[in-house]
Design a protein around this motif. Structure first.
Motif, PDB file in Angstrom:
ATOM      1  N   LEU A 126       0.837  -1.199   0.000  1.00  0.00           N
ATOM      2  CA  LEU A 126       0.000   0.000   0.000  1.00  0.00           C
ATOM      3  C   LEU A 126       0.875   1.252   0.000  1.00  0.00           C
ATOM      4  N   TYR A 127       0.439   2.269  -0.755  1.00  0.00           N
ATOM      5  CA  TYR A 127       1.308   3.440  -0.958  1.00  0.00           C
ATOM      6  C   TYR A 127       0.505   4.742  -1.069  1.00  0.00           C
ATOM      7  N   GLU A 128      -0.542   4.857  -0.266  1.00  0.00           N
ATOM      8  CA  GLU A 128      -1.360   6.076  -0.296  1.00  0.00           C
ATOM      9  C   GLU A 128      -0.523   7.332  -0.060  1.00  0.00           C
ATOM     10  N   ALA A 129       0.437   7.254   0.842  1.00  0.00           N
ATOM     11  CA  ALA A 129       1.232   8.431   1.205  1.00  0.00           C
ATOM     12  C   ALA A 129       2.219   8.845   0.121  1.00  0.00           C
ATOM     13  N   ALA A 130       2.342   8.054  -0.942  1.00  0.00           N
ATOM     14  CA  ALA A 130       3.339   8.348  -1.969  1.00  0.00           C
ATOM     15  C   ALA A 130       2.898   9.422  -2.950  1.00  0.00           C
ATOM     16  N   VAL A 131       1.616   9.757  -2.982  1.00  0.00           N
ATOM     17  CA  VAL A 131       1.146  10.642  -4.042  1.00  0.00           C
ATOM     18  C   VAL A 131       0.781  12.037  -3.554  1.00  0.00           C
ATOM     19  N   ALA A 132      -0.099  12.175  -2.595  1.00  0.00           N
ATOM     20  CA  ALA A 132      -0.562  13.524  -2.245  1.00  0.00           C
ATOM     21  C   ALA A 132      -0.784  13.680  -0.754  1.00  0.00           C
ATOM     22  N   GLY A 133       0.128  13.122   0.035  1.00  0.00           N
ATOM     23  CA  GLY A 133       0.079  13.320   1.479  1.00  0.00           C
ATOM     24  C   GLY A 133      -1.257  12.976   2.090  1.00  0.00           C
ATOM     25  N   GLY A 134      -1.976  13.992   2.545  1.00  0.00           N
ATOM     26  CA  GLY A 134      -3.227  13.776   3.265  1.00  0.00           C
ATOM     27  C   GLY A 134      -4.449  13.595   2.399  1.00  0.00           C
ATOM     28  N   ILE A 135      -4.308  13.605   1.069  1.00  0.00           N
ATOM     29  CA  ILE A 135      -5.459  13.384   0.190  1.00  0.00           C
ATOM     30  C   ILE A 135      -5.556  11.890  -0.114  1.00  0.00           C
ATOM     31  N   PRO A 136      -6.633  11.225   0.257  1.00  0.00           N
ATOM     32  CA  PRO A 136      -6.731   9.767   0.039  1.00  0.00           C
ATOM     33  C   PRO A 136      -7.095   9.419  -1.402  1.00  0.00           C
ATOM     34  N   ILE A 137      -6.236   9.795  -2.333  1.00  0.00           N
ATOM     35  CA  ILE A 137      -6.573   9.644  -3.748  1.00  0.00           C
ATOM     36  C   ILE A 137      -6.390   8.201  -4.233  1.00  0.00           C
ATOM     37  N   ILE A 138      -5.385   7.495  -3.750  1.00  0.00           N
ATOM     38  CA  ILE A 138      -5.141   6.128  -4.229  1.00  0.00           C
ATOM     39  C   ILE A 138      -6.307   5.223  -3.851  1.00  0.00           C
ATOM     40  N   THR A 139      -6.687   5.237  -2.585  1.00  0.00           N
ATOM     41  CA  THR A 139      -7.812   4.418  -2.126  1.00  0.00           C
ATOM     42  C   THR A 139      -9.089   4.787  -2.865  1.00  0.00           C
ATOM     43  N   THR A 140      -9.298   6.068  -3.091  1.00  0.00           N
ATOM     44  CA  THR A 140     -10.496   6.525  -3.788  1.00  0.00           C
ATOM     45  C   THR A 140     -10.528   6.002  -5.216  1.00  0.00           C
ATOM     46  N   LEU A 141      -9.411   6.125  -5.923  1.00  0.00           N
ATOM     47  CA  LEU A 141      -9.367   5.659  -7.309  1.00  0.00           C
ATOM     48  C   LEU A 141      -9.501   4.141  -7.394  1.00  0.00           C
ATOM     49  N   GLN A 142      -8.900   3.429  -6.440  1.00  0.00           N
ATOM     50  CA  GLN A 142      -8.948   1.966  -6.472  1.00  0.00           C
ATOM     51  C   GLN A 142     -10.335   1.416  -6.154  1.00  0.00           C
ATOM     52  N   ASN A 143     -11.092   2.128  -5.345  1.00  0.00           N
ATOM     53  CA  ASN A 143     -12.360   1.590  -4.866  1.00  0.00           C
ATOM     54  C   ASN A 143     -13.577   2.324  -5.411  1.00  0.00           C
ATOM     55  N   TYR A 144     -13.669   3.608  -5.168  1.00  0.00           N
ATOM     56  CA  TYR A 144     -14.882   4.344  -5.523  1.00  0.00           C
ATOM     57  C   TYR A 144     -15.111   4.378  -7.024  1.00  0.00           C
ATOM     58  N   TYR A 145     -14.032   4.446  -7.802  1.00  0.00           N
ATOM     59  CA  TYR A 145     -14.178   4.576  -9.253  1.00  0.00           C
ATOM     60  C   TYR A 145     -14.184   3.241  -9.997  1.00  0.00           C
ATOM     61  N   ARG A 146     -14.295   2.164  -9.267  1.00  0.00           N
ATOM     62  CA  ARG A 146     -14.314   0.852  -9.935  1.00  0.00           C
ATOM     63  C   ARG A 146     -15.536   0.674 -10.817  1.00  0.00           C
ATOM     64  N   THR A 147     -16.605   1.417 -10.547  1.00  0.00           N
ATOM     65  CA  THR A 147     -17.826   1.319 -11.343  1.00  0.00           C
ATOM     66  C   THR A 147     -17.982   2.524 -12.280  1.00  0.00           C
ATOM     67  N   ASP A 148     -16.904   3.249 -12.497  1.00  0.00           N
ATOM     68  CA  ASP A 148     -16.933   4.428 -13.355  1.00  0.00           C
ATOM     69  C   ASP A 148     -15.755   4.346 -14.325  1.00  0.00           C
ATOM     70  N   THR A 149     -15.757   5.204 -15.346  1.00  0.00           N
ATOM     71  CA  THR A 149     -14.650   5.266 -16.294  1.00  0.00           C
ATOM     72  C   THR A 149     -14.017   6.645 -16.226  1.00  0.00           C
ATOM     73  N   ILE A 150     -12.753   6.677 -15.851  1.00  0.00           N
ATOM     74  CA  ILE A 150     -12.023   7.941 -15.737  1.00  0.00           C
ATOM     75  C   ILE A 150     -11.454   8.316 -17.097  1.00  0.00           C
ATOM     76  N   ARG A 151     -11.625   9.587 -17.468  1.00  0.00           N
ATOM     77  CA  ARG A 151     -11.118  10.088 -18.745  1.00  0.00           C
ATOM     78  C   ARG A 151      -9.877  10.963 -18.578  1.00  0.00           C
ATOM     79  N   SER A 152      -9.755  11.627 -17.432  1.00  0.00           N
ATOM     80  CA  SER A 152      -8.584  12.477 -17.223  1.00  0.00           C
ATOM     81  C   SER A 152      -8.372  12.737 -15.741  1.00  0.00           C
ATOM     82  N   LEU A 153      -7.135  13.037 -15.406  1.00  0.00           N
ATOM     83  CA  LEU A 153      -6.760  13.499 -14.073  1.00  0.00           C
ATOM     84  C   LEU A 153      -5.803  14.666 -14.241  1.00  0.00           C
ATOM     85  N   ALA A 154      -5.866  15.585 -13.314  1.00  0.00           N
ATOM     86  CA  ALA A 154      -4.930  16.705 -13.323  1.00  0.00           C
ATOM     87  C   ALA A 154      -4.850  17.259 -11.917  1.00  0.00           C
ATOM     88  N   GLY A 155      -3.786  17.992 -11.649  1.00  0.00           N
ATOM     89  CA  GLY A 155      -3.759  18.597 -10.333  1.00  0.00           C
ATOM     90  C   GLY A 155      -2.430  19.167  -9.910  1.00  0.00           C
TER      91      GLY A 155
END
Length: 419
Positions: A126-155
Protein backbone atom coordinates in the motif's frame (compact mmCIF):
# COMPACT_ATOMS: atom_id res chain seq x y z
CA UNK A 1 -4.67 -8.50 19.07
CA UNK A 2 -1.26 -6.84 18.92
CA UNK A 3 0.21 -5.95 15.52
CA UNK A 4 3.95 -5.40 15.67
CA UNK A 5 5.43 -2.99 13.13
CA UNK A 6 8.94 -2.77 11.71
CA UNK A 7 9.66 0.84 10.74
CA UNK A 8 12.28 1.84 8.18
CA UNK A 9 13.00 5.52 8.75
CA UNK A 10 12.49 7.78 11.73
CA UNK A 11 12.58 11.18 10.08
CA UNK A 12 9.68 13.59 9.63
CA UNK A 13 7.11 11.01 8.52
CA UNK A 14 8.36 8.22 10.77
CA UNK A 15 8.27 10.47 13.82
CA UNK A 16 4.86 11.72 12.77
CA UNK A 17 3.62 8.16 12.60
CA UNK A 18 4.76 7.50 16.18
CA UNK A 19 2.91 10.62 17.28
CA UNK A 20 -0.34 9.56 15.59
CA UNK A 21 -0.09 6.02 16.95
CA UNK A 22 0.27 7.40 20.47
CA UNK A 23 -2.75 9.66 19.95
CA UNK A 24 -5.03 7.29 18.06
CA UNK A 25 -4.17 3.78 19.20
CA UNK A 26 -6.85 3.65 21.89
CA UNK A 27 -9.47 4.75 19.39
CA UNK A 28 -8.26 2.17 16.86
CA UNK A 29 -8.21 -0.56 19.50
CA UNK A 30 -11.73 0.27 20.66
CA UNK A 31 -13.14 0.11 17.13
CA UNK A 32 -11.12 -2.78 15.67
CA UNK A 33 -9.62 -4.72 18.57
CA UNK A 34 -6.15 -4.16 17.10
CA UNK A 35 -3.27 -2.76 19.12
CA UNK A 36 -0.51 -1.36 16.91
CA UNK A 37 2.99 -1.04 18.28
CA UNK A 38 6.31 -0.24 16.62
CA UNK A 39 8.70 -2.92 17.78
CA UNK A 40 11.85 -1.94 15.84
CA UNK A 41 12.88 1.14 13.87
CA UNK A 42 15.80 1.36 11.45
CA UNK A 43 17.79 4.59 11.82
CA UNK A 44 20.96 5.91 10.24
CA UNK A 45 22.68 6.45 13.60
CA UNK A 46 22.08 5.30 17.15
CA UNK A 47 23.79 8.27 18.76
CA UNK A 48 21.26 10.94 17.75
CA UNK A 49 19.23 12.41 20.61
CA UNK A 50 15.53 11.56 20.20
CA UNK A 51 13.64 13.18 23.07
CA UNK A 52 10.27 11.66 23.83
CA UNK A 53 10.91 8.42 21.95
CA UNK A 54 9.23 5.43 23.57
CA UNK A 55 12.04 3.42 25.15
CA UNK A 56 10.21 0.22 24.25
CA UNK A 57 11.03 0.82 20.56
CA UNK A 58 14.20 -0.95 19.57
CA UNK A 59 16.49 1.17 17.38
CA UNK A 60 18.82 -0.49 14.91
CA UNK A 61 21.07 0.24 11.98
CA UNK A 62 20.76 -3.32 10.67
CA UNK A 63 17.72 -3.91 8.39
CA UNK A 64 17.88 -7.64 9.14
CA UNK A 65 16.75 -6.90 12.70
CA UNK A 66 13.39 -6.11 11.10
CA UNK A 67 13.36 -8.35 8.03
CA UNK A 68 14.37 -11.51 9.89
CA UNK A 69 12.23 -10.96 12.97
CA UNK A 70 9.29 -13.41 12.91
CA UNK A 71 7.43 -11.32 15.50
CA UNK A 72 7.07 -8.35 13.14
CA UNK A 73 3.71 -8.52 11.36
CA UNK A 74 4.06 -5.72 8.85
CA UNK A 75 6.67 -3.32 7.54
CA UNK A 76 6.48 0.46 7.03
CA UNK A 77 9.08 2.11 4.79
CA UNK A 78 9.42 5.89 5.05
CA UNK A 79 13.17 6.18 4.63
CA UNK A 80 12.99 7.08 0.92
CA UNK A 81 15.38 6.41 -1.92
CA UNK A 82 15.32 3.74 -4.62
CA UNK A 83 18.34 1.68 -3.61
CA UNK A 84 18.24 0.03 -0.21
CA UNK A 85 14.50 0.66 0.18
CA UNK A 86 13.70 -1.52 -2.81
CA UNK A 87 15.66 -4.40 -1.32
CA UNK A 88 13.94 -4.02 2.05
CA UNK A 89 10.49 -4.02 0.49
CA UNK A 90 11.23 -7.01 -1.74
CA UNK A 91 12.59 -8.96 1.21
CA UNK A 92 9.57 -8.14 3.38
CA UNK A 93 7.11 -9.11 0.64
CA UNK A 94 8.98 -12.35 -0.03
CA UNK A 95 8.55 -13.13 3.66
CA UNK A 96 4.80 -12.51 3.25
CA UNK A 97 4.79 -9.38 5.36
CA UNK A 98 2.46 -6.56 4.23
CA UNK A 99 4.30 -3.37 3.28
CA UNK A 100 3.23 0.26 3.55
CA UNK A 101 5.42 2.87 1.90
CA UNK A 102 5.49 6.61 1.27
CA UNK A 103 8.26 6.25 -1.31
CA UNK A 104 6.97 7.93 -4.49
CA UNK A 105 10.28 7.62 -6.37
CA UNK A 106 10.38 3.87 -5.81
CA UNK A 107 6.71 3.22 -6.56
CA UNK A 108 7.01 5.29 -9.74
CA UNK A 109 10.12 3.50 -10.99
CA UNK A 110 9.57 -0.04 -9.68
CA UNK A 111 5.89 -0.16 -8.73
CA UNK A 112 4.89 -2.76 -11.30
CA UNK A 113 7.62 -5.14 -10.16
CA UNK A 114 6.81 -4.68 -6.48
CA UNK A 115 3.06 -5.05 -6.96
CA UNK A 116 3.59 -8.27 -8.88
CA UNK A 117 5.79 -9.55 -6.04
CA UNK A 118 3.14 -8.57 -3.50
CA UNK A 119 0.47 -10.40 -5.47
CA UNK A 120 2.67 -13.47 -5.72
CA UNK A 121 3.11 -13.39 -1.95
CA UNK A 122 -0.62 -12.59 -1.55
CA UNK A 123 0.01 -9.70 0.84
CA UNK A 124 -0.82 -5.98 0.51
CA UNK A 125 1.60 -3.37 -0.81
CA UNK A 126 0.00 0.00 0.00
CA UNK A 127 1.31 3.44 -0.96
CA UNK A 128 -1.36 6.08 -0.30
CA UNK A 129 1.23 8.43 1.21
CA UNK A 130 3.34 8.35 -1.97
CA UNK A 131 1.15 10.64 -4.04
CA UNK A 132 -0.56 13.52 -2.25
CA UNK A 133 0.08 13.32 1.48
CA UNK A 134 -3.23 13.78 3.27
CA UNK A 135 -5.46 13.38 0.19
CA UNK A 136 -6.73 9.77 0.04
CA UNK A 137 -6.57 9.64 -3.75
CA UNK A 138 -5.14 6.13 -4.23
CA UNK A 139 -7.81 4.42 -2.13
CA UNK A 140 -10.50 6.53 -3.79
CA UNK A 141 -9.37 5.66 -7.31
CA UNK A 142 -8.95 1.97 -6.47
CA UNK A 143 -12.36 1.59 -4.87
CA UNK A 144 -14.88 4.34 -5.52
CA UNK A 145 -14.18 4.58 -9.25
CA UNK A 146 -14.31 0.85 -9.94
CA UNK A 147 -17.83 1.32 -11.34
CA UNK A 148 -16.93 4.43 -13.35
CA UNK A 149 -14.65 5.27 -16.29
CA UNK A 150 -12.02 7.94 -15.74
CA UNK A 151 -11.12 10.09 -18.74
CA UNK A 152 -8.58 12.48 -17.22
CA UNK A 153 -6.76 13.50 -14.07
CA UNK A 154 -4.93 16.71 -13.32
CA UNK A 155 -3.76 18.60 -10.33
CA UNK A 156 -1.32 20.26 -8.02
CA UNK A 157 0.73 17.64 -6.20
CA UNK A 158 3.82 19.56 -5.17
CA UNK A 159 3.42 21.87 -2.19
CA UNK A 160 6.80 23.56 -2.64
CA UNK A 161 6.09 24.95 -6.10
CA UNK A 162 2.50 25.81 -5.27
CA UNK A 163 3.66 27.78 -2.24
CA UNK A 164 6.27 29.62 -4.28
CA UNK A 165 3.92 30.52 -7.14
CA UNK A 166 1.26 31.64 -4.64
CA UNK A 167 3.72 33.96 -2.91
CA UNK A 168 4.95 35.33 -6.22
CA UNK A 169 1.36 36.06 -7.30
CA UNK A 170 -0.07 37.37 -4.05
CA UNK A 171 2.92 39.14 -2.53
CA UNK A 172 4.97 40.06 -5.60
CA UNK A 173 8.00 38.01 -4.59
CA UNK A 174 10.65 37.12 -7.12
CA UNK A 175 11.40 33.46 -7.81
CA UNK A 176 14.56 33.68 -5.72
CA UNK A 177 12.82 35.28 -2.73
CA UNK A 178 9.90 32.84 -2.91
CA UNK A 179 12.31 29.89 -2.93
CA UNK A 180 14.27 31.26 0.02
CA UNK A 181 11.06 31.74 1.99
CA UNK A 182 9.90 28.20 1.16
CA UNK A 183 13.24 26.84 2.38
CA UNK A 184 13.06 28.85 5.61
CA UNK A 185 9.58 27.44 6.30
CA UNK A 186 10.67 23.87 5.56
CA UNK A 187 8.59 23.51 2.38
CA UNK A 188 11.69 23.30 0.16
CA UNK A 189 14.90 21.32 0.55
CA UNK A 190 18.36 22.91 0.49
CA UNK A 191 18.60 21.44 -3.02
CA UNK A 192 15.08 22.09 -4.40
CA UNK A 193 15.68 20.60 -7.85
CA UNK A 194 13.35 17.63 -7.44
CA UNK A 195 10.45 20.00 -6.72
CA UNK A 196 11.11 23.05 -8.89
CA UNK A 197 12.16 21.01 -11.94
CA UNK A 198 8.88 19.07 -11.83
CA UNK A 199 10.33 15.63 -11.09
CA UNK A 200 8.40 15.16 -7.84
CA UNK A 201 5.09 15.89 -9.57
CA UNK A 202 6.08 13.68 -12.51
CA UNK A 203 6.73 10.66 -10.26
CA UNK A 204 3.28 11.08 -8.74
CA UNK A 205 1.73 11.39 -12.21
CA UNK A 206 3.47 8.16 -13.28
CA UNK A 207 1.94 6.37 -10.29
CA UNK A 208 -1.56 7.66 -11.10
CA UNK A 209 -1.23 6.89 -14.81
CA UNK A 210 -0.28 3.30 -14.02
CA UNK A 211 -3.08 2.90 -11.50
CA UNK A 212 -5.85 4.31 -13.71
CA UNK A 213 -4.70 3.73 -17.27
CA UNK A 214 -2.18 0.88 -17.02
CA UNK A 215 0.58 3.06 -18.47
CA UNK A 216 4.19 2.18 -17.70
CA UNK A 217 6.40 5.22 -18.27
CA UNK A 218 9.62 6.84 -17.12
CA UNK A 219 10.72 10.43 -16.55
CA UNK A 220 12.68 10.36 -19.81
CA UNK A 221 9.52 9.65 -21.80
CA UNK A 222 7.47 12.51 -20.36
CA UNK A 223 7.17 16.19 -21.20
CA UNK A 224 8.35 17.86 -17.98
CA UNK A 225 8.87 21.59 -17.49
CA UNK A 226 9.60 23.07 -14.08
CA UNK A 227 9.11 26.55 -12.70
CA UNK A 228 12.75 27.70 -12.66
CA UNK A 229 12.24 30.12 -15.56
CA UNK A 230 9.03 31.68 -14.19
CA UNK A 231 9.42 35.33 -13.27
CA UNK A 232 7.23 37.71 -11.31
CA UNK A 233 6.67 39.54 -14.63
CA UNK A 234 5.31 36.32 -16.19
CA UNK A 235 2.86 35.97 -13.34
CA UNK A 236 1.81 39.61 -13.66
CA UNK A 237 1.34 39.23 -17.43
CA UNK A 238 -0.87 36.16 -17.04
CA UNK A 239 -2.84 37.97 -14.33
CA UNK A 240 -3.75 40.75 -16.81
CA UNK A 241 -6.29 38.35 -18.31
CA UNK A 242 -7.39 36.88 -14.97
CA UNK A 243 -5.19 33.79 -14.94
CA UNK A 244 -2.83 32.21 -12.44
CA UNK A 245 0.22 30.02 -12.98
CA UNK A 246 0.31 26.63 -11.24
CA UNK A 247 2.61 23.65 -11.73
CA UNK A 248 0.22 20.92 -12.90
CA UNK A 249 0.37 17.32 -13.92
CA UNK A 250 -2.19 16.42 -16.58
CA UNK A 251 -3.23 12.97 -17.76
CA UNK A 252 -5.77 13.02 -20.59
CA UNK A 253 -7.20 10.19 -22.64
CA UNK A 254 -6.71 11.33 -26.24
CA UNK A 255 -7.55 8.10 -28.05
CA UNK A 256 -9.11 4.73 -27.47
CA UNK A 257 -5.81 3.32 -26.25
CA UNK A 258 -3.68 6.39 -25.64
CA UNK A 259 -3.15 9.16 -23.08
CA UNK A 260 -1.17 12.39 -23.03
CA UNK A 261 0.82 13.00 -19.84
CA UNK A 262 2.74 16.14 -18.96
CA UNK A 263 4.02 18.23 -16.07
CA UNK A 264 4.36 21.97 -16.62
CA UNK A 265 3.38 25.43 -15.37
CA UNK A 266 -0.09 26.05 -16.79
CA UNK A 267 -2.53 28.93 -16.73
CA UNK A 268 -5.50 28.37 -14.44
CA UNK A 269 -8.65 30.38 -15.21
CA UNK A 270 -10.82 31.91 -12.46
CA UNK A 271 -13.70 29.46 -12.91
CA UNK A 272 -11.49 26.41 -12.41
CA UNK A 273 -11.66 24.82 -8.93
CA UNK A 274 -7.85 24.64 -9.00
CA UNK A 275 -7.73 28.45 -8.91
CA UNK A 276 -8.59 28.24 -5.19
CA UNK A 277 -5.67 25.94 -4.27
CA UNK A 278 -2.97 28.10 -2.71
CA UNK A 279 0.31 27.85 -0.80
CA UNK A 280 1.40 24.32 0.20
CA UNK A 281 -1.99 22.70 -0.42
CA UNK A 282 -2.57 20.07 -3.09
CA UNK A 283 -5.59 19.12 -5.19
CA UNK A 284 -6.43 16.50 -7.80
CA UNK A 285 -9.26 16.83 -10.32
CA UNK A 286 -10.81 13.66 -11.74
CA UNK A 287 -13.08 13.67 -14.78
CA UNK A 288 -15.18 10.54 -15.22
CA UNK A 289 -18.24 9.40 -17.16
CA UNK A 290 -20.58 9.05 -14.18
CA UNK A 291 -19.47 11.85 -11.89
CA UNK A 292 -18.17 14.45 -14.31
CA UNK A 293 -15.61 16.64 -12.56
CA UNK A 294 -14.68 16.08 -8.93
CA UNK A 295 -11.82 17.62 -6.96
CA UNK A 296 -9.96 16.18 -3.96
CA UNK A 297 -8.23 18.84 -1.88
CA UNK A 298 -6.00 18.89 1.17
CA UNK A 299 -2.49 19.16 2.58
CA UNK A 300 -0.04 17.44 0.28
CA UNK A 301 2.87 17.03 2.65
CA UNK A 302 3.99 17.44 6.25
CA UNK A 303 4.43 15.08 9.16
CA UNK A 304 0.81 14.66 10.24
CA UNK A 305 -0.95 14.51 6.83
CA UNK A 306 1.56 12.02 5.40
CA UNK A 307 1.65 9.98 8.60
CA UNK A 308 -2.16 9.87 8.54
CA UNK A 309 -2.01 8.31 5.07
CA UNK A 310 0.53 5.77 6.33
CA UNK A 311 -1.58 4.96 9.40
CA UNK A 312 -4.70 4.49 7.30
CA UNK A 313 -2.78 2.03 5.11
CA UNK A 314 -1.51 0.20 8.21
CA UNK A 315 -5.08 -0.35 9.35
CA UNK A 316 -6.13 -1.39 5.85
CA UNK A 317 -3.27 -3.90 5.63
CA UNK A 318 -3.96 -5.32 9.09
CA UNK A 319 -7.62 -5.92 8.26
CA UNK A 320 -7.12 -7.16 4.67
CA UNK A 321 -8.46 -10.56 3.79
CA UNK A 322 -6.00 -13.38 3.47
CA UNK A 323 -4.58 -13.96 0.00
CA UNK A 324 -4.64 -10.24 -0.70
CA UNK A 325 -4.41 -9.35 -4.38
CA UNK A 326 -3.98 -5.92 -5.93
CA UNK A 327 -5.86 -5.59 -9.20
CA UNK A 328 -4.07 -3.92 -12.08
CA UNK A 329 -5.80 -1.45 -14.37
CA UNK A 330 -7.83 -3.15 -17.08
CA UNK A 331 -6.52 -0.50 -19.47
CA UNK A 332 -3.22 -0.75 -21.30
CA UNK A 333 -2.66 2.75 -22.59
CA UNK A 334 0.29 4.16 -24.50
CA UNK A 335 1.72 7.67 -24.52
CA UNK A 336 0.57 10.06 -27.23
CA UNK A 337 0.54 13.76 -28.00
CA UNK A 338 -2.49 15.87 -27.03
CA UNK A 339 -5.06 16.44 -29.77
CA UNK A 340 -5.80 20.09 -29.01
CA UNK A 341 -4.73 22.61 -26.38
CA UNK A 342 -5.42 26.22 -25.48
CA UNK A 343 -2.45 28.54 -25.09
CA UNK A 344 -1.33 31.69 -23.34
CA UNK A 345 1.33 33.65 -25.22
CA UNK A 346 3.35 36.52 -23.83
CA UNK A 347 4.86 38.42 -26.76
CA UNK A 348 7.48 41.17 -26.72
CA UNK A 349 6.70 44.00 -29.12
CA UNK A 350 9.52 45.27 -31.30
CA UNK A 351 7.77 48.61 -31.58
CA UNK A 352 5.08 50.33 -29.54
CA UNK A 353 1.73 49.10 -30.79
CA UNK A 354 -1.85 48.81 -29.67
CA UNK A 355 -3.51 45.49 -28.94
CA UNK A 356 -6.03 46.17 -31.68
CA UNK A 357 -3.37 46.54 -34.37
CA UNK A 358 -1.82 43.21 -33.43
CA UNK A 359 -5.11 41.36 -33.69
CA UNK A 360 -6.38 43.21 -36.79
CA UNK A 361 -3.40 42.10 -38.85
CA UNK A 362 -4.70 38.51 -38.74
CA UNK A 363 -7.18 37.00 -41.16
CA UNK A 364 -10.64 36.12 -39.86
CA UNK A 365 -9.85 32.43 -39.30
CA UNK A 366 -6.72 33.05 -37.21
CA UNK A 367 -8.32 35.95 -35.38
CA UNK A 368 -11.13 33.60 -34.40
CA UNK A 369 -8.71 31.45 -32.44
CA UNK A 370 -7.95 34.29 -30.01
CA UNK A 371 -10.40 34.62 -27.13
CA UNK A 372 -8.76 37.30 -24.96
CA UNK A 373 -5.96 39.81 -25.28
CA UNK A 374 -4.34 42.42 -23.10
CA UNK A 375 -1.13 44.34 -22.55
CA UNK A 376 1.47 44.23 -19.79
CA UNK A 377 4.34 46.58 -19.07
CA UNK A 378 7.32 44.34 -18.37
CA UNK A 379 10.03 45.88 -16.18
CA UNK A 380 12.75 44.59 -18.52
CA UNK A 381 11.10 44.05 -21.91
CA UNK A 382 8.73 46.99 -22.16
CA UNK A 383 5.23 46.62 -23.57
CA UNK A 384 4.07 43.03 -23.95
CA UNK A 385 1.06 41.54 -25.73
CA UNK A 386 -0.74 38.80 -23.76
CA UNK A 387 -3.08 36.46 -25.66
CA UNK A 388 -5.30 33.52 -24.70
CA UNK A 389 -6.38 31.14 -27.49
CA UNK A 390 -9.14 28.62 -27.91
CA UNK A 391 -8.24 24.94 -27.93
CA UNK A 392 -6.44 24.51 -31.25
CA UNK A 393 -4.50 21.83 -33.08
CA UNK A 394 -0.72 21.88 -33.30
CA UNK A 395 -0.94 22.94 -36.95
CA UNK A 396 -3.13 25.93 -36.13
CA UNK A 397 -0.91 26.76 -33.15
CA UNK A 398 2.05 27.00 -35.52
CA UNK A 399 0.16 29.07 -38.11
CA UNK A 400 -1.15 31.58 -35.59
CA UNK A 401 2.15 31.96 -33.77
CA UNK A 402 4.03 32.42 -37.05
CA UNK A 403 1.82 35.36 -37.95
CA UNK A 404 2.01 36.94 -34.51
CA UNK A 405 5.80 36.75 -34.34
CA UNK A 406 6.43 38.56 -37.61
CA UNK A 407 6.48 41.87 -35.73
CA UNK A 408 7.25 40.66 -32.21
CA UNK A 409 9.06 37.87 -30.34
CA UNK A 410 7.64 35.11 -28.17
CA UNK A 411 8.63 35.64 -24.54
CA UNK A 412 6.74 32.76 -22.88
CA UNK A 413 4.19 30.13 -23.84
CA UNK A 414 1.92 28.29 -21.41
CA UNK A 415 -0.84 25.78 -21.89
CA UNK A 416 -4.20 26.88 -20.45
CA UNK A 417 -5.77 24.24 -18.22
CA UNK A 418 -9.33 23.48 -19.39
CA UNK A 419 -12.04 24.09 -16.81
Amino acid sequence: MTIKIGLFGLGTVGSGLLTLLAEQNNKIKASTGLDFTVKTALVSTLTKDRPGLDPAIQLTTDPNDILNDPEIDLVVEVAGGTGSAKGWIKSALSSKKPVITANKDLIATAGQELIELANKAQVPLLYEAAVAGGIPIITTLQNYYRTDTIRSLAGIVNGTTNYMLTQMAQNGLSYEKALKQAQELGFAEADPTNDVAGYDAAYKAIILARLVFGLESTLDELAITGIQEITDDDIAAVKVLGGQLKLLFTINQVGEDSIALSVSPQVILPDSPLSQVHNENNAIVVNSDNLGQTMYYGPGAGARPTAQAVLADILLAATATKESHQVFSSENMRLAEPNVQAYCWILNSKTHESIESAVHELDDELNGYIVRQGSHENSNNGSQLVLYTKEITTANHDRLLKELTQKRTLNKEFVIYPC
